[in-house]
Design a protein around this motif. Structure first.
Motif, mmCIF file in Angstrom:
data_model
loop_
_atom_site.group_PDB
_atom_site.id
_atom_site.type_symbol
_atom_site.label_atom_id
_atom_site.label_comp_id
_atom_site.label_asym_id
_atom_site.label_seq_id
_atom_site.Cartn_x
_atom_site.Cartn_y
_atom_site.Cartn_z
ATOM 1 N N TYR A 247 29.902 19.854 -32.053
ATOM 2 C CA TYR A 247 29.144 18.883 -31.055
ATOM 3 C C TYR A 247 29.497 19.316 -29.691
ATOM 4 N N ARG A 248 30.529 19.715 -29.346
ATOM 5 C CA ARG A 248 31.114 19.883 -27.884
ATOM 6 C C ARG A 248 30.230 21.441 -27.501
ATOM 7 N N GLN A 249 30.201 22.192 -28.395
ATOM 8 C CA GLN A 249 29.466 23.346 -27.868
ATOM 9 C C GLN A 249 27.945 22.970 -27.396
ATOM 10 N N ARG A 250 27.411 22.047 -28.203
ATOM 11 C CA ARG A 250 26.032 21.772 -28.117
ATOM 12 C C ARG A 250 25.914 20.809 -26.642
ATOM 13 N N LEU A 251 26.936 20.287 -26.290
ATOM 14 C CA LEU A 251 27.067 19.462 -25.146
ATOM 15 C C LEU A 251 27.607 20.425 -23.752
ATOM 16 N N LEU A 252 27.962 21.373 -24.066
ATOM 17 C CA LEU A 252 28.241 22.422 -22.700
ATOM 18 C C LEU A 252 27.140 22.541 -21.983
ATOM 19 N N PRO A 253 26.087 22.875 -22.352
ATOM 20 C CA PRO A 253 25.191 23.345 -21.217
ATOM 21 C C PRO A 253 24.750 22.097 -20.334
ATOM 22 N N HIS A 254 24.439 20.834 -21.044
ATOM 23 C CA HIS A 254 24.244 19.824 -20.245
ATOM 24 C C HIS A 254 25.228 19.132 -19.509
ATOM 25 N N ALA A 255 26.572 19.640 -19.676
ATOM 26 C CA ALA A 255 27.680 19.227 -18.900
ATOM 27 C C ALA A 255 27.772 20.211 -17.648
ATOM 28 N N GLU A 256 27.553 21.625 -18.051
ATOM 29 C CA GLU A 256 27.385 22.406 -16.721
ATOM 30 C C GLU A 256 26.346 21.903 -15.816
ATOM 31 N N ASN B 133 16.330 9.091 -24.164
ATOM 32 C CA ASN B 133 16.606 10.253 -22.700
ATOM 33 C C ASN B 133 16.732 11.602 -23.462
ATOM 34 N N ALA B 134 17.068 12.578 -22.788
ATOM 35 C CA ALA B 134 16.886 13.785 -23.276
ATOM 36 C C ALA B 134 18.145 14.039 -24.059
ATOM 37 N N LEU B 135 19.350 13.653 -23.662
ATOM 38 C CA LEU B 135 20.532 14.134 -24.587
ATOM 39 C C LEU B 135 20.327 13.431 -25.855
ATOM 40 N N ALA B 136 20.158 12.212 -25.853
ATOM 41 C CA ALA B 136 20.002 11.487 -27.117
ATOM 42 C C ALA B 136 18.982 12.217 -27.949
ATOM 43 N N LEU B 137 17.747 12.377 -27.554
ATOM 44 C CA LEU B 137 16.477 13.005 -28.203
ATOM 45 C C LEU B 137 16.989 14.553 -28.640
ATOM 46 N N GLU B 138 17.571 15.387 -27.689
ATOM 47 C CA GLU B 138 17.745 16.849 -27.929
ATOM 48 C C GLU B 138 18.828 16.996 -28.999
ATOM 49 N N ILE B 139 19.989 16.296 -28.827
ATOM 50 C CA ILE B 139 21.217 16.743 -29.728
ATOM 51 C C ILE B 139 21.762 15.519 -30.401
ATOM 52 N N GLY B 140 21.240 14.448 -30.293
ATOM 53 C CA GLY B 140 21.909 13.139 -30.896
ATOM 54 C C GLY B 140 22.007 13.172 -32.417
ATOM 55 N N ASP B 141 21.056 13.813 -32.861
ATOM 56 C CA ASP B 141 21.355 14.011 -34.393
ATOM 57 C C ASP B 141 22.425 14.798 -34.840
ATOM 58 N N ALA B 142 22.905 15.627 -33.988
ATOM 59 C CA ALA B 142 24.107 16.534 -34.472
ATOM 60 C C ALA B 142 25.421 15.838 -33.820
ATOM 61 N N ALA B 143 25.482 14.688 -33.376
ATOM 62 C CA ALA B 143 26.587 14.036 -33.134
ATOM 63 C C ALA B 143 27.405 13.467 -34.321
ATOM 64 N N PRO B 144 28.614 13.683 -34.347
ATOM 65 C CA PRO B 144 29.373 13.309 -35.599
ATOM 66 C C PRO B 144 29.696 11.905 -35.439
ATOM 67 N N ALA B 145 30.140 11.254 -36.691
ATOM 68 C CA ALA B 145 30.417 9.989 -36.712
ATOM 69 C C ALA B 145 31.987 9.986 -36.533
ATOM 70 N N ALA B 146 32.106 9.955 -35.362
ATOM 71 C CA ALA B 146 33.720 10.356 -34.843
ATOM 72 C C ALA B 146 34.124 9.473 -33.656
ATOM 73 N N TYR B 147 34.236 8.164 -33.850
ATOM 74 C CA TYR B 147 34.484 7.260 -32.763
ATOM 75 C C TYR B 147 35.819 7.018 -32.813
ATOM 76 N N PRO B 148 36.872 6.977 -31.782
ATOM 77 C CA PRO B 148 36.453 7.180 -30.415
ATOM 78 C C PRO B 148 36.326 8.575 -29.870
ATOM 79 N N ALA B 149 36.564 9.564 -30.736
ATOM 80 C CA ALA B 149 36.635 11.051 -30.219
ATOM 81 C C ALA B 149 35.534 11.331 -29.380
ATOM 82 N N VAL B 150 34.193 11.281 -29.982
ATOM 83 C CA VAL B 150 33.086 11.454 -29.012
ATOM 84 C C VAL B 150 32.902 10.719 -27.767
ATOM 85 N N HIS B 151 33.568 9.546 -27.755
ATOM 86 C CA HIS B 151 33.329 8.660 -26.670
ATOM 87 C C HIS B 151 34.201 9.349 -25.602
ATOM 88 N N HIS B 152 35.404 9.711 -25.942
ATOM 89 C CA HIS B 152 36.123 10.448 -24.847
ATOM 90 C C HIS B 152 35.920 11.696 -24.509
#
Length: 356
Positions: A80-89, A282-301
Motif C-alpha cells: 500500500y505504501r508503494q501505491r501511496l508514493l505518487p500521491h505523497a510526491e 475524494n481522489a485518494l479514497a476512490l483511486e486506491i482505497g480498495d487497496a488499503a489493508p485492515a491494519a490500524y494504526p499502522a496505516v494511520h501512521h
C-alpha cells in the motif's frame, strides 16, 4: 446521563475538530460536550481537561481509543505504501518506511486512564471507542465516581459491554462520519441503518435497560433525526458532523472548506487509517482505497505525513475528510445555537436545512 437539560451529545472528533471551546459551549447550552482523547498524549489530554474546566462548570465527557491487537500485515502495508508514493510526491510528503511504523502503538491508553483517575476532581464521564475497556479499567473509574460508556455497533458488542457493567452505550450506525467504532478492526462493519440497528440493540439489552443510558449516533444532523431516534427509544443522541463548522470547532481549513462547499457524496474507506471510516469522497479514497489493508494504526501512521501536507497545501483530494452520510446539511453557527437547534429550537440558524 448526567444532569442535562437537552438530549444532545457532541461527538468526540479526534484529530482537531473537538476543542475545549466546543465541549464547553455544548455543555453550557445544556448538552453533553466531549473532549476527544484519541491521538493526545496524557499530558495534552490533561491540558484539554483543565482548559475545558476553565470555560465551564458543567460536566463533560472524555473519549479514549481502546488499543487494537497488532494486525501485522507488513507485506500488505508495504504494498500500500508503494501505491501511496505518487500521491505523497505530489504534495512533497515523505512517507515512513514499513519498519519505522509504531506497530505496537496503544495511544497511551493505560497512562491516560491513570492520569484521569489521579485528578483531584475526576472526569464525570469516560467513553471508549474501538473496543471495550477491561474490568479493572471500569472498576478503577467507578471508584473515582466516573461513569463509563462503550461505543457499540451491533448486538454482540452491546451484550459484551453490558457484561462489563458500563453505565451507557453509544449505538453507532453506519451513517456516522469518521471511524466506525467496531471492536474488531479486521471485521467489516454492520451495515444496518441506525433506525434498524438501534431497536435491535435495545432489544438485546432489554433486561438491563432500566440502568443503562443509550445514545444513538450516526447521521443525526437535524431536529427531525433527533426526534426519530428519541422516538425509537434512545435516551439522547450524538451528533458530530453537525458541529464541524461550529465557531468553536477546530476543523482544519481544508476539511471545513470541503464540507461547506458540498457537492461530494460520502463513502466508507480504510484508505487513510486502515479502519473503516466515512468520509467525503475524494481522489485518494476512490483511486486506491480498495487497496488499503485492515491494519490500524499502522496505516494511520503511514499516511499521516501525506494528510498533513495535503491539509497545509489546501488539497482536499488527499485528505481524510471525515463526514457523516448527511453532510450536505451542516450549519455554520455558534455551537450553543447548533445544540439548541438540534433539540428543537433556534431553527433560524439553518433555514436552508430541511427538517426531516
Amino acid at each position: 446521563m448526567l444532569d442535562r437539560t437537552l438530549p444532545i451529545v457532541q461527538a468526540p472528533m479526534a484529530g482537531g475538530p473537538s476543542t475545549p471551546e466546543l465541549a464547553a459551549a455544548v455543555a453550557g447550552a445544556g448538552g453533553l460536550g466531549y473532549i476527544a482523547g484519541g491521538y493526545l498524549t496524557p499530558e495534552r489530554l490533561l491540558e484539554a481537561v483543565r482548559a475545558t474546566r476553565g470555560l465551564t462548570a458543567e460536566p463533560f465527557g472524555i473519549n479514549l481509543f481502546v488499543p487494537s491487537p497488532e494486525a501485522g500485515q507488513r507485506a500488505a502495508v508495504g504494498a500500500y505504501r508503494q501505491r501511496l508514493l505518487p500521491h505523497a510526491e505530489r504534495v512533497g510528503a515523505s512517507l515512513p518506511g514499513v519498519d519505522e511504523l509504531p506497530w505496537d502503538d496503544d495511544d497511551h491508553y493505560r497512562a491516560k486512564i491513570d492520569a484521569l483517575c489521579a485528578l483531584e476532581t475526576p472526569p464525570a464521564l469516560v467513553s471508549f471507542t474501538f473496543g471495550l475497556p477491561g474490568h479493572d479499567d471500569v472498576a478503577q473509574l467507578r471508584a473515582r465516581g466516573t461513569l463509563t460508556v462503550a461505543t457499540v455497533t451491533d448486538e454482540a458488542e452491546a451484550r459484551a459491554a453490558v457484561a462489563l457493567g458500563v453505565d451507557g452505550l453509544c449505538v453507532q450506525g453506519p451513517e456516522a462520519g469518521g471511524h466506525r467504532g467496531t471492536h474488531d478492526a479486521l471485521a467489516d462493519p454492520d451495515t444496518r441503518p441506525l433506525a434498524e440497528l438501534l431497536p435491535a440493540v435495545l432489544d438485546a439489552v432489554a433486561d438491563v435497560r432500566g440502568r443503562l443510558n443509550v445514545t444513538a449516533a450516526g447521521g443525526i444532523d437535524t431536529p427531525g433525526h433527533v426526534r426519530l431516534m428519541l422516538g425509537l427509544g434512545a435516551d439522547d443522541v450524538q451528533a458530530g458532523t453537525a458541529y464541524l463548522l461550529a465557531d468553536e470547532a477546530g476543523t482544519n481549513r481544508t476539511h471545513a472548506a470541503a464540507v461547506a462547499a458540498g457537492g461530494r457524496g460520502t463513502l466508507v474507506t480504510r484508505a487513510f487509517t486502515g479502519r473503516p471510516a466515512r468520509a467525503l469522497a475524494n481522489a485518494l479514497a476512490l483511486e486506491i482505497g480498495d487497496a488499503a489493508p485492515a491494519a490500524y494504526p499502522a496505516v494511520h501512521h503511514l499516511t499521516r505525513p501525506l494528510r498533513a501536507a495535503a491539509a497545509g497545501a489546501g488539497d482536499p483530494e488527499l485528505l481524510h475528510l471525515w463526514a457523516g452520510a448527511n453532510c450536505s446539511r451542516v450549519p455554520a453557527a455558534p455551537a450553543a445555537e447548533i445544540t439548541r437547534w438540534l433539540a428543537g429550537g433556534d431553527a433560524a440558524i439553518a433555514t436552508d436545512i430541511t427538517d426531516e
